[in-house]
Design an enzyme around this catalytic site. Structure first.
Site, short mmCIF file in Angstrom:
data_model
loop_
_atom_site.label_atom_id
_atom_site.label_comp_id
_atom_site.label_asym_id
_atom_site.label_seq_id
_atom_site.Cartn_x
_atom_site.Cartn_y
_atom_site.Cartn_z
N LEU A 155 0.82 -1.21 0.00
CA LEU A 155 0.00 0.00 0.00
C LEU A 155 0.85 1.26 0.00
CD1 LEU A 155 -2.68 -1.08 2.64
CD2 LEU A 155 -2.91 -1.10 0.16
N GLY A 156 2.03 1.17 0.61
CA GLY A 156 2.91 2.34 0.68
C GLY A 156 4.25 1.96 1.26
N GLY A 161 7.39 3.57 3.68
CA GLY A 161 7.79 4.64 4.58
C GLY A 161 9.26 4.55 4.93
N THR A 162 9.66 5.36 5.91
CA THR A 162 11.07 5.42 6.31
C THR A 162 11.55 4.10 6.88
OG1 THR A 162 10.74 7.75 6.83
CG2 THR A 162 12.73 6.72 7.68
N GLY A 167 9.90 0.99 6.65
CA GLY A 167 9.48 -0.24 6.01
C GLY A 167 8.24 -0.03 5.17
N LYS A 168 7.61 -1.14 4.77
CA LYS A 168 6.44 -1.10 3.90
C LYS A 168 5.15 -1.27 4.68
CE LYS A 168 8.94 -3.17 -0.02
NZ LYS A 168 8.98 -4.31 -0.96
N VAL A 169 4.06 -0.86 4.04
CA VAL A 169 2.72 -1.15 4.53
C VAL A 169 2.04 -1.99 3.47
CG1 VAL A 169 0.51 -0.23 5.29
CG2 VAL A 169 2.61 1.01 5.83
N LYS A 222 1.79 -2.88 8.78
CA LYS A 222 3.02 -2.08 8.71
C LYS A 222 4.19 -2.96 9.13
CE LYS A 222 3.17 2.29 9.96
NZ LYS A 222 3.24 3.55 10.77
N ASP A 274 1.85 15.84 14.76
CA ASP A 274 2.21 15.78 13.34
C ASP A 274 0.96 15.65 12.48
OD1 ASP A 274 3.97 15.85 11.18
OD2 ASP A 274 4.19 13.68 11.12
#
Length: 552
Positions: free
Chosen positions: A22-23, A25-26, A28-30, A45, A139
């Site tokens: 799905l995405g 990030g810094t 790892g993956k989702v 995640k 954030d």
């Protein structure tokens, strides 16, 4: 500590089979995941242990996990479970399909005022929930606001949060500069809640205007704009919402709006759903749901005492406790979504006949048992109407007299739980199309051929459901379409009006736990000659074995 396994070429972790990414990030993956027994989709995640250690963010990850485990709010992404392996952490979270609010605004531009208010009300309700639990997000930005299939907001990513204690001030500068409050970028002391209010003001501005109030590629210039607190207000914004924005984006945190101020603002109060700010908050009530406990017992073939012990143990990793919360959350999500949509756009037809009935996603009214009150409206305004995808184009639809399947007045969750139990007992293999639609196969021990069928749960009327059995024959599909059909293609399980080409034969009704009754009929597609190999008989034998097992 769990171990990764392979399932049909895909990675399986615990009870979850991982799918597409799905995405990224810094850390790892989702990936999207699917619970093997319940069929529920989740977001997983994946956090690499080595990368977490090398980036010195162990504390960040621990805070994210700690905070998410505490939260149960309809507009906050839920953390169901954390699975640990020697190399990775797998955070099993609630999955929403609508993507980021940031991408939505980039694609569609500014949002209509009523829709912007609805989303902002949901976001502020979630922020208020965080603050009441002594947690500051720090954030907040459109990238961290996700949208579900009904366009409801869900706040994600609590990794930069800090637990907030009375008299304690936060001094860490973090978050994204475009959304950060002046006191954050200046390194001054701040208590916490007021920085989230500033970020909420920036999000509201982005919703209404399609741009950011403070933006510049040159970071020092951006900081100067934020510290000055001067931003452009378009002429199309009404005066009421403009005053709210100016109050939320006050440079002085002592003069900035509080959540109480926002809730009392005339613009915010318009069309405010009551569930967002209940007088007696009950999101985290410790009341055990007996029906959910029974559903877990049926799915995992365990006793109620085992489920209760798991819940009382307080172990969030316990599989029974995880399954229980999955059942509760999925049921509550649908109920809450229907409640606030019904407030503005009541559904038509049979939905009005039974106000307590909510149709779960994936459950369709049967195409030939549609109540005559359900008719096509000029434009379906209520998102619940999207669940009813098989509305008849004409009221003069001929009703079929016979079906191959099981009719029941039990709850759809209970029916499917029994089906899973029976299929597991019979060693059937299945693929979940959605929570109420399965493609099933069984290998004939004599011929070695696979017999396939589709199981679809339909809504017959306000209180009855039909579990419909349909034969899937790849050779038949090839004859009808002129091309071969892949074994796992969903087209083979598409909806067709069942028409009998054989003499219909009824069987004695069978009782399933005092609630299910079965009747056998022909459901084969017409005008296709039967092939060699007795596929029809294999199909009926498969149906009979499943019905017999369900009736026990």
């Amino acid at each position: 500590m769990a171990e990764k396994q392979k399932h049909d070429g895909r990675v399986k972790i615990g009870h979850y089979v991982l799918g597409d990414t799905l995405g990224v990030g810094t850390f790892g993956k989702v990936k999207i995941g699917e619970h093997q027994l319940t069929g529920h989709k989740v977001a997983v995640k994946i956090l690499n242990r080595q990368k977490i250690r090398s980036l010195d963010v162990v504390g960040k990850i621990k805070r994210e996990i700690q905070n998410l485990k505490l939260f149960r709010h309809p507009h906050i992404i839920k953390l169901y479970q954390v699975i640990s392996t020697p190399t990775d952490f797998f955070m099993v979270m609630e999955y929403v399909s609508g993507g980021e609010l940031f991408d939505y605004i980039c694609k569609h531009g500014r949002v209509e005022e009523m829709e912007a208010r609805r989303l902002f009300q949901q976001i502020l309700s979630a922020v208020d929930y965080c603050h009441r639990h002594m947690v500051v997000h720090r954030d907040l930005k459109p990238e961290n606001v996700l949208l579900d299939a009904q366009m409801n907001a869900k706040i994600a990513d609590f990794g930069l949060s800090n637990m907030m204690s009375d008299g304690e001030f936060l001094r860490t500068s973090c978050g994204s500069p475009n959304y950060a409050a002046p006191e954050v970028i200046s390194g001054r002391l701040y208590a916490g809640p007021e920085v989230d209010i500033w970020s909420c003001g920036v999000i509201l501005y982005a919703l209404l205007c399609g741009t950011l109030p403070f933006d510049d590629e040159h970071v020092p210039t951006l900081f100067k704009k934020i510290r000055g607190g001067v931003f452009y207000i378009p002429e199309y914004l009404n005066r009421s919402v403009a005053t709210l924005l100016m109050h939320m984006l006050q440079v002085d945190p002592l003069k900035r709006a509080t959540i109480k101020d926002i809730r009392e603002h005339e613009w915010f109060k318009q069309d405010l759903p009551s569930y967002l700010f209940p007088e007696d908050p009950s999101y985290d009530a410790n009341v055990i749901d007996d029906e959910a406990v029974k559903e877990v017992c049926e799915k995992f073939e365990c006793t109620e005492s085992e489920v209760m012990n798991s819940l009382y143990s307080g172990d969030p990793q316990d599989q029974l406790a995880v399954a229980y919360h999955l059942v509760i959350d999925n049921r509550r999500i649908m109920n809450q979504a229907s409640e606030f949509y019904l407030a503005s756009s009541p559904p038509t037809g049979s939905f009005m006949d039974d106000s307590a009935m909510h149709i779960p996603p994936g459950l369709k009214p049967h195409p030939e048992r549609m109540p005559p009150l359900i008719a096509d409206s000029p434009k379906a305004r209520c998102p619940l109407d999207a669940l009813n995808t098989t509305k008849p184009k004409s009221l003069a639809v001929k009703k079929a007299k016979w079906h191959l399947g099981i009719r029941s007045q039990s709850k759809p969750y209970d029916i499917m739980a029994e089906v899973y139990r029976a299929m597991k007992q019979l060693d059937f293999e299945w693929k979940v199309v959605n929570a109420y639609h399965l493609r099933v196969r069984r290998k004939n021990p004599v011929t070695g051929n696979y017999v396939k069928m589709s199981l679809q749960l339909y809504l017959v009327d306000n209180r009855s459901y039909l579990l419909d059995f349909k034969s899937i024959d790849d050779e038949v599909l090839e004859q009808r379409s002129g091309s071969s059909t892949p074994q796992r293609s969903c087209s083979a399980a598409g909806l067709h009006r069942p028409r009998s080409s054989l003499d219909s034969v009824t069987a004695e009704s069978h009782s399933l736990s005092g609630s299910l009754s079965g009747s056998l009929t022909g459901s084969m597609l017409p005008s296709v000659p039967p092939r060699l190999g007795s596929h029809t008989m294999d199909f009926f034998e498969m149906c009979a074995s499943l019905i017999t097992t369900l009736a026990r």
